[in-house]
Enzyme design. Sequence first.
Site, PDB file in Angstrom:
ATOM      1  CE1 TYR A  86      -3.387  -2.664   6.061  1.00 28.80           C
ATOM      2  CE2 TYR A  86      -3.232  -0.243   5.342  1.00 28.80           C
ATOM      3  CZ  TYR A  86      -3.347  -1.585   4.945  1.00 28.80           C
ATOM      4  OH  TYR A  86      -3.334  -1.656   3.346  1.00 28.80           O
ATOM      5  CB  THR A  92      -0.668  -0.141   1.147  1.00 27.32           C
ATOM      6  OG1 THR A  92      -1.392   1.195   1.349  1.00 27.32           O
ATOM      7  CG2 THR A  92      -0.104  -0.463   2.552  1.00 27.32           C
ATOM      8  CG  ASP A  93      -1.151   5.025  -0.693  1.00 26.48           C
ATOM      9  OD1 ASP A  93      -1.814   4.171  -0.121  1.00 26.48           O
ATOM     10  OD2 ASP A  93      -1.874   5.930  -1.184  1.00 26.48           O
ATOM     11  CD  GLU A  94      -3.154   3.369   4.617  1.00 27.49           C
ATOM     12  OE1 GLU A  94      -3.004   3.419   5.447  1.00 27.49           O
ATOM     13  OE2 GLU A  94      -4.378   3.201   3.850  1.00 27.49           O
ATOM     14  CE  LYS A 101      -0.390  -4.603   3.054  1.00 28.58           C
ATOM     15  NZ  LYS A 101      -0.683  -5.927   2.602  1.00 28.58           N
TER      16      LYS A 101
END
Length: 327
Positions: free
Chosen positions: A153, A125-127, A157
């Site tokens: 979260y 994810t970009d997060e 990741k």
Amino acid sequence: MNIIVTGGAGFIGSNFIFHMLAKYPDYRIICLDKLTYAGNLTTLQPVMDKPGFRFVQGDICDREAVNRLFEEEKPDVVVNFAAESHVDRSIENPGIFLQTNIMGTAVLMDACRKYGIRRYHQISTDEVYGDLTLAEDVAPFTEAAPLRASSPYSSSKASADLLVMAYHRTYGLPVTISRCSNNYGPYQFPEKLIPLMLVNALQDKQLPVYGTGMNVRDWLYVEDHCHAVDLIIHKGKVGEVYNIGGNNEMRNIDIVKLICKELGKPESLITHVADCKGHDMRYSFDSTKLQNELGWRPETQFAVGMKKTIEWYLANKSWWQDIINGK
Ligand code: NAD
């Protein structure tokens, strides 16, 4: 080609399975999914009887079950969508996020090493890059940006991404990673922004928006994400990370107002609720590498994708009503 798709009973994984079965009728797709609260077998009903498809209920953290499946199916490729995916839940209970998102990834890659594999692909994810302030006028994050995750979260990741690259360097495992921005489209569990607002508005319920709603996300229609992953597993370079972005930054509040407008509901349904520290303000990132190297482009304009999404939630009320009713 035999492909194990983990987390295929969830939002993006199921869309990816539909995409692959439609495009490659001679492939065998095996879905491994634990069916957590976010997994839904009803979603996979249209493909359940297809000869090229098999569903297996199982946990990616269960080493024995994973090894057994690899022994039976001898996959060429593994695409790992399985994850705990909701930031708010990670803030309440981080443990399961570390277990599934990090340990589960390690178990899958150990099986890939043991049984041999052409490609292990990690859906990220970009997060993992962390956020920007609204005022920051900086270049968007490329794949070379440092990992600066904010929530349990996103840090789970990011940890998995590090582990994937470590397995590549240490054991020579043929891996790729893709980091995608916020997805929207059919079959998304109604706890994420767009489906939550859609189903609440359809029921004339309040539309809870965090803080002022100024948080900015980059939105990508799920089918465009599936197409990008398809390209990366076939043509992407081993050991590489690819950003997948919609080039479509929008404020949360504007999305909620758009939903009100499209459904003919009053904006007075919008209520502002307290934001929390793990929530990022703005993501902005660059997917030039994927565009230049593999010729990918986001094909669905936001207005078109939202129209399709709204139509889908209107036409599939029983899908989301069963979730809301706890069926
Ligand atoms: P989702 O929550 O809709 O689906 C997750 C699926 O994984 C569910 O079917 C669930 O049953 C399954 N699962 C959970 N734990 C499991 C386990 N231990 N073993 C086997 N299966 C398990 O998630 P999603 O939105 O479809 O996201 C899929 C992937 O894409 C995730 O890795 C997520 O981090 C990533 N991602 C999502 C977005 C987004 O906007 N939704 C954006 C970028 C990246």
